[in-house]
Scaffold this active site. Structure first.
Site, PDB file in Angstrom:
ATOM      1  N   GLY A  25       0.498  -1.417   0.154  1.00 42.81           N
ATOM      2  CA  GLY A  25      -0.004   0.413  -0.126  1.00 42.81           C
ATOM      3  C   GLY A  25       0.971   1.225  -0.113  1.00 42.81           C
ATOM      4  O   GLY A  25       2.103   1.297  -0.451  1.00 42.81           O
ATOM      5  N   GLN A  27       2.930   3.019   2.414  1.00 45.96           N
ATOM      6  CA  GLN A  27       4.557   2.967   2.588  1.00 45.96           C
ATOM      7  C   GLN A  27       4.685   1.551   1.761  1.00 45.96           C
ATOM      8  O   GLN A  27       5.969   1.434   1.246  1.00 45.96           O
ATOM      9  CB  GLN A  27       4.650   2.361   3.765  1.00 45.96           C
ATOM     10  CG  GLN A  27       3.850   4.303   4.966  1.00 45.96           C
ATOM     11  CD  GLN A  27       4.867   5.403   4.647  1.00 45.96           C
ATOM     12  OE1 GLN A  27       6.374   4.633   4.755  1.00 45.96           O
ATOM     13  NE2 GLN A  27       5.177   5.983   5.024  1.00 45.96           N
ATOM     14  N   HIS A 107       5.671   1.729  12.511  1.00 40.01           N
ATOM     15  CA  HIS A 107       4.622   1.841  13.267  1.00 40.01           C
ATOM     16  C   HIS A 107       4.461   1.347  14.511  1.00 40.01           C
ATOM     17  O   HIS A 107       4.493   0.138  14.110  1.00 40.01           O
ATOM     18  CB  HIS A 107       3.355   2.840  13.330  1.00 40.01           C
ATOM     19  CG  HIS A 107       2.065   2.970  14.454  1.00 40.01           C
ATOM     20  ND1 HIS A 107       2.704   3.962  15.189  1.00 40.01           N
ATOM     21  CD2 HIS A 107       1.271   2.949  14.697  1.00 40.01           C
ATOM     22  CE1 HIS A 107       1.971   4.819  15.924  1.00 40.01           C
ATOM     23  NE2 HIS A 107       0.358   3.458  15.490  1.00 40.01           N
ATOM     24  N   GLY A 133       3.581   7.115   2.171  1.00 44.49           N
ATOM     25  CA  GLY A 133       4.636   6.519   0.956  1.00 44.49           C
ATOM     26  C   GLY A 133       5.089   7.434  -0.052  1.00 44.49           C
ATOM     27  O   GLY A 133       5.669   7.222  -0.668  1.00 44.49           O
ATOM     28  N   GLU A 226     -14.469  30.870   5.195  1.00 43.11           N
ATOM     29  CA  GLU A 226     -13.479  30.950   6.182  1.00 43.11           C
ATOM     30  C   GLU A 226     -12.921  29.749   7.303  1.00 43.11           C
ATOM     31  O   GLU A 226     -11.768  30.218   7.716  1.00 43.11           O
ATOM     32  CB  GLU A 226     -14.476  31.632   7.289  1.00 43.11           C
ATOM     33  CG  GLU A 226     -14.519  33.381   6.736  1.00 43.11           C
ATOM     34  CD  GLU A 226     -13.799  34.545   5.826  1.00 43.11           C
ATOM     35  OE1 GLU A 226     -12.526  33.970   6.680  1.00 43.11           O
ATOM     36  OE2 GLU A 226     -13.478  34.450   4.792  1.00 43.11           O
TER      37      GLU A 226
END
Length: 330
Positions: A25, A27, A107, A133, A226
């Site tokens: 995927g 990464q 991670h 990635g 805004e």
């Protein structure tokens, strides 16, 4: 804190290693392609029916089924989503690990919260790029890199740090700089940042500002511009120049208004809530909540997603973004 660069990392210690990238995927594709182009031996590990199998092959990479790849590999980088990592580890990785292998993560969640408990006869390391990635890949192709973190959880070989730095060099991270942390620090700061600032804090601030203006009788389209649309302008200035640099770039009126009113909006009550959120990360109660939520197929998670989808700001924004040809309209 020491910053590690190319000269601190010896890529040669990985030359005789087979690096398994489990997942292709965001990464995964970047790590696999960058490592291969750095001259290393890369195998992409996927289930046979995975949608990315043919893409990885088209990208010139060797692809194997998970279990076969782990058996053939020396370094196994686990880059599938956190929620499915424990199952993949239990079913595909653990039965095929060998003494002296290196288990790598981007991670620390599953190691830190004991959802994956590795054997004592392997190295366990982390290489965590501080960017998505596609940026890791693009920067590498441009002969640059994305700053990254490394961490050592288990150093069976006595060379775990050297392996982590070499891997970081292989994906281009040491071109930009690498910092050393721990699995604990990376996990807890990452979860805290996501919940209180980057995802949770920012979105709730936008929603509250938008709803305050609309409830006061202002047009929702003007409130959208805004409170949401211009957020990118400000974040880009902060990203490029820091907080003071952003204030230097806006008007004096905006600077004074922000400096004087900001602490009133994000005051002691918000700081108290942040400390509570951090405590739940540190004591593991958030991790337990998230694990149980996934085991129950996400009833609360799905309800929260549905609630956000039904917010007025989302409906207004969908229409307004059709005016903006320079973005991917959704």
């Amino acid at each position: 804190m020491k910053v590690y660069y190319d000269g601190d990392a010896n890529l040669d210690i990985l030359k005789d290693k087979k690096i398994v990238i489990l997942g292709y995927g965001s990464q995964g594709h970047a790590h696999a392609q960058n490592l291969k182009e750095s001259g290393l031996n890369v195998i992409v590990a996927l289930h046979e029916k995975n949608e990315f199998w043919h893409q990885a092959e088209a990208d010139g990479l060797e692809v194997m089924e998970n279990k076969e790849a782990v058996r053939a590999g020396d370094i196994i980088m686990l880059l599938v989503p956190d929620t499915i990592q424990p199952g993949v580890y239990k079913n595909d990785i653990l039965p095929n690990l060998q003494k002296g292998n290196i288990l790598a993560f981007a991670h620390g969640f599953n190691i830190h919260y004991n959802q994956i408990v590795p054997p004592s006869t392997i190295d366990v390391i982390m290489i965590a790029p501080k960017g998505p990635g596609h940026l890791v890949r693009r920067q590498y192709q441009q002969k640059q890199g994305v700053p990254s973190l490394i961490a050592i959880y288990q150093d069976y070989s006595g060379q775990a740090k050297e392996f982590a730095l070499a891997y970081a060099r292989g994906i281009g991270a040491t071109r930009a700089g690498v910092l050393q942390t721990s699995f604990k620090e990376e996990t807890e700061t990452d979860l805290f940042g996501e919940q209180t600032v980057l995802c949770g804090g920012v979105t709730e601030l936008i929603l509250s500002g938008f709803n305050t203006l609309v409830e006061a009788g202002y047009q929702p389209e003007i409130a959208y511009f805004e409170c949401l649309h211009e957020m990118k302008l400000i974040v880009d200035l902060i990203y490029e120049n820091g907080l003071s640099g952003m204030y230097y770039s806006v008007s004096d009126t905006a600077e004074y208004g922000g400096l004087s009113r900001g602490p009133q909006i994000i005051g002691e009550e918000s700081k108290k809530a942040m400390k509570e959120a951090l405590k739940r990360v540190q004591d593991g109660s958030f991790a337990t909540e998230w694990i149980l939520e996934n085991q129950a197929n996400g009833p609360k998670f799905n309800a929260l997603r549905q609630k956000l989808d039904n917010e007025k700001i989302e409906k207004v924004g969908k229409e307004l973004r059709k005016m903006m040809s320079w973005i991917n309209n959704k």
